[in-house]
Scaffold this motif. Structure first.
Motif, mmCIF file in Angstrom:
data_model
loop_
_atom_site.group_PDB
_atom_site.id
_atom_site.type_symbol
_atom_site.label_atom_id
_atom_site.label_comp_id
_atom_site.label_asym_id
_atom_site.label_seq_id
_atom_site.Cartn_x
_atom_site.Cartn_y
_atom_site.Cartn_z
ATOM 1 N N GLN A 40 31.223 44.295 45.366
ATOM 2 C CA GLN A 40 32.500 43.864 45.914
ATOM 3 C C GLN A 40 33.614 43.876 44.871
ATOM 4 O O GLN A 40 34.786 43.938 45.222
ATOM 5 C CB GLN A 40 32.368 42.452 46.500
ATOM 6 C CG GLN A 40 31.458 42.390 47.721
ATOM 7 C CD GLN A 40 31.379 40.991 48.293
ATOM 8 O OE1 GLN A 40 31.749 40.014 47.641
ATOM 9 N NE2 GLN A 40 30.906 40.875 49.515
ATOM 10 N N THR A 41 33.270 43.792 43.608
ATOM 11 C CA THR A 41 34.310 43.679 42.583
ATOM 12 C C THR A 41 34.281 44.787 41.548
ATOM 13 O O THR A 41 35.097 44.809 40.645
ATOM 14 C CB THR A 41 34.191 42.328 41.846
ATOM 15 O OG1 THR A 41 32.897 42.260 41.225
ATOM 16 C CG2 THR A 41 34.340 41.179 42.809
ATOM 17 N N THR A 42 33.343 45.710 41.674
ATOM 18 C CA THR A 42 33.215 46.758 40.672
ATOM 19 C C THR A 42 33.341 48.124 41.336
ATOM 20 O O THR A 42 32.715 48.373 42.358
ATOM 21 C CB THR A 42 31.854 46.672 39.959
ATOM 22 O OG1 THR A 42 31.708 45.367 39.416
ATOM 23 C CG2 THR A 42 31.764 47.699 38.845
ATOM 24 N N VAL A 77 41.769 43.804 34.269
ATOM 25 C CA VAL A 77 42.088 43.627 32.851
ATOM 26 C C VAL A 77 41.007 42.782 32.171
ATOM 27 O O VAL A 77 40.244 42.074 32.833
ATOM 28 C CB VAL A 77 43.458 42.932 32.681
ATOM 29 C CG1 VAL A 77 44.577 43.810 33.194
ATOM 30 C CG2 VAL A 77 43.467 41.571 33.397
ATOM 31 N N ASP A 78 40.947 42.867 30.858
ATOM 32 C CA ASP A 78 40.064 42.004 30.096
ATOM 33 C C ASP A 78 40.832 40.721 29.731
ATOM 34 O O ASP A 78 41.944 40.502 30.212
ATOM 35 C CB ASP A 78 39.563 42.723 28.837
ATOM 36 C CG ASP A 78 40.704 43.266 27.972
ATOM 37 O OD1 ASP A 78 41.876 42.861 28.197
ATOM 38 O OD2 ASP A 78 40.443 44.094 27.091
ATOM 39 N N TYR A 111 38.278 38.591 35.380
ATOM 40 C CA TYR A 111 39.735 38.372 35.336
ATOM 41 C C TYR A 111 40.434 39.138 36.457
ATOM 42 O O TYR A 111 41.553 39.624 36.304
ATOM 43 C CB TYR A 111 40.281 38.800 33.970
ATOM 44 C CG TYR A 111 39.668 38.031 32.827
ATOM 45 C CD1 TYR A 111 40.141 36.765 32.480
ATOM 46 C CD2 TYR A 111 38.596 38.554 32.112
ATOM 47 C CE1 TYR A 111 39.566 36.042 31.442
ATOM 48 C CE2 TYR A 111 38.014 37.837 31.074
ATOM 49 C CZ TYR A 111 38.507 36.584 30.750
ATOM 50 O OH TYR A 111 37.930 35.863 29.729
ATOM 51 N N LEU A 112 39.742 39.212 37.607
ATOM 52 C CA LEU A 112 40.289 39.962 38.739
ATOM 53 C C LEU A 112 41.629 39.412 39.206
ATOM 54 O O LEU A 112 42.493 40.164 39.658
ATOM 55 C CB LEU A 112 39.287 39.951 39.905
ATOM 56 C CG LEU A 112 38.023 40.798 39.736
ATOM 57 C CD1 LEU A 112 37.050 40.524 40.868
ATOM 58 C CD2 LEU A 112 38.383 42.268 39.685
#
Length: 413
Positions: free
Chosen positions: A131-133, A178-179, A50-51
């Motif tokens: 890249q996203t964490t 966010v979740d 949910y980036l």
């Protein structure tokens, strides 16, 4: 008389090559940043991530500690420390003694010895999308937040100015997506409370504010200096029109001509939102007008007033230098509040996302006062410009860039 002069000033501005370069820069900047604007679709439960729907705003001390320590371990592993002393990236090379100090700090935070770091990161590579964490590490259970900040202060002292290890920067750098529940809440705020168009128009203002905080001063300085180059000053000085009428009409014309292309471009996000056809979105069709007048106009007024005051006072391009310095400081100051909610007293407020309505609502009062102050300041600069212009018409100031009383060259208005 005022409207006649206003129309003439608009015509003179349109004939300026610098003005059309300004328009071209606005269009090119808009296309590069927002030309392919993506309108969010409703989040779906179970999707990969949910980036796109924002980041958590309720950041805990534990999350700050984990991500801050993780960033330090990452830098230690790659021996790559980046600071931003004047807003631009600078790589810092550490000697062996300083590296050992960083290693000792990491051990105090995590219990990880230098030789263990490589294995830990290798495991992290295998299980996460880098890249996203954000890289987070396990901390000692006995570590307190105050002890953590003390260690981070030591790191900041080793790296020098502009490091990301001050408390303010550590908090600003925590970006936890966010979740599903948070995504739904953010999307509901965007579509219901902001009518979809509000969020994207605010994003437009964030991007365009960066360029509108500097470019108008070039057009303004060029317009004021044009009278001097064409030797029109003496003719203008003896006209029957008052100084307020002459300078007021010029100031209003410059504002209108600078805002016109920005207003036209600001309608595009609204059109994109309408074309997206998002079900359940309560579209605000006039969001572009409210944000143009409330967000961008006071900034344009301030920049033009600096340009017209400094140029009229010195009859040089000093205004460009002054405004460039102000613009640079504003961008650097706003770097820690890119995602809105903390607008402060910056000339260029930042809110680089269509989301975070909660932050916008919380900081709205501060933002409103900020914009009012700059509008009032701009009008005060205009009044001072009119005063200087009137003194020049009466021969009290030389018109060669030097500021002192000139008894011999008095000109009766």
């Amino acid at each position: 008389m005022f409207m006649t002069l206003f129309r003439k000033e608009c015509a003179q501005t349109v004939k300026s090559l610098i003005y059309w370069l300004y328009v071209a820069c606005l269009v090119l900047f808009f296309n590069s940043q927002l030309g392919n604007m993506h309108i969010l679709a409703p989040p779906q439960e179970g999707q990969e991530n949910y980036l796109d729907y924002g980041y958590k705003t309720d950041i805990s001390e534990q999350e700050i500690m984990k991500t801050g320590a993780g960033s330090l371990v990452w830098s230690y592993y790659y021996d790559n420390y980046v600071t931003y002393p004047v807003g631009y990236a600078k790589s810092v090379s550490l000697d062996e003694e300083e590296k050992e100090e960083i290693g000792d700090i990491i051990y105090s935070l995590t219990g990880m010895k230098p030789e263990e770091i490589e294995a830990d990161i290798a495991s992290f590579f295998e299980t996460h999308d880098i890249q996203t964490t954000q890289y987070e590490v396990r901390l000692k259970k006995s570590l307190t937040y105050e002890e953590f900040l003390q260690h981070m202060d030591s790191v900041a002292e080793i790296l020098g100015p502009g490091s990301g290890y001050t408390e303010e920067m550590l908090r600003a750098n925590v970006r936890i997506p966010v979740d599903y529940k948070g995504a739904v809440e953010n999307y509901r705020d965007l579509t219901e409370k902001e009518g979809l168009t509000g969020g994207y128009t605010r994003l437009f203002c964030d991007y365009m504010g960066v360029i509108l905080g500097i470019l108008p001063v070039f057009v303004t300085a060029t317009r004021v200096l044009r009278d001097k180059r064409s030797r029109m000053q003496e003719l203008i000085y003896v006209r029957r029109a008052s100084s307020g009428t002459v300078m007021g009409s010029r100031y209003l014309a410059l504002i209108c001509m600078h805002m016109l292309p920005a207003v036209v471009l600001s309608v595009i996000p609204t059109i994109n939102c309408i074309r997206a056809g998002i079900a359940g979105a309560d579209l605000d069709y006039l969001a572009w007008m409210k944000y143009d007048l409330g967000w961008l106009l006071p900034m344009v007024m301030a920049v033009i007033s600096v340009g017209i005051l400094c140029t009229e006072l010195t009859e040089t391009a000093l205004a460009v230098l002054i405004q460039t310095a102000w613009w640079f400081i504003s961008l650097m100051t706003g770097g820690t509040s890119m995602y809105g909610g903390n607008y402060g007293w910056n000339l260029i407020p930042r809110h680089n996302t269509e989301l975070n309505y909660a932050g916008f609502a919380e900081g709205f009062r501060q933002l409103a006062v900020n914009r009012i102050i700059y509008a009032v300041l701009a009008l005060a600069f205009l009044a001072l410009t009119i005063f200087i212009y009137e003194r020049k018409r009466k021969g009290h100031l030389r018109r060669d860039g030097k500021i002192f009383r000139n008894h011999k060259s008095a000109v009766k208005a």
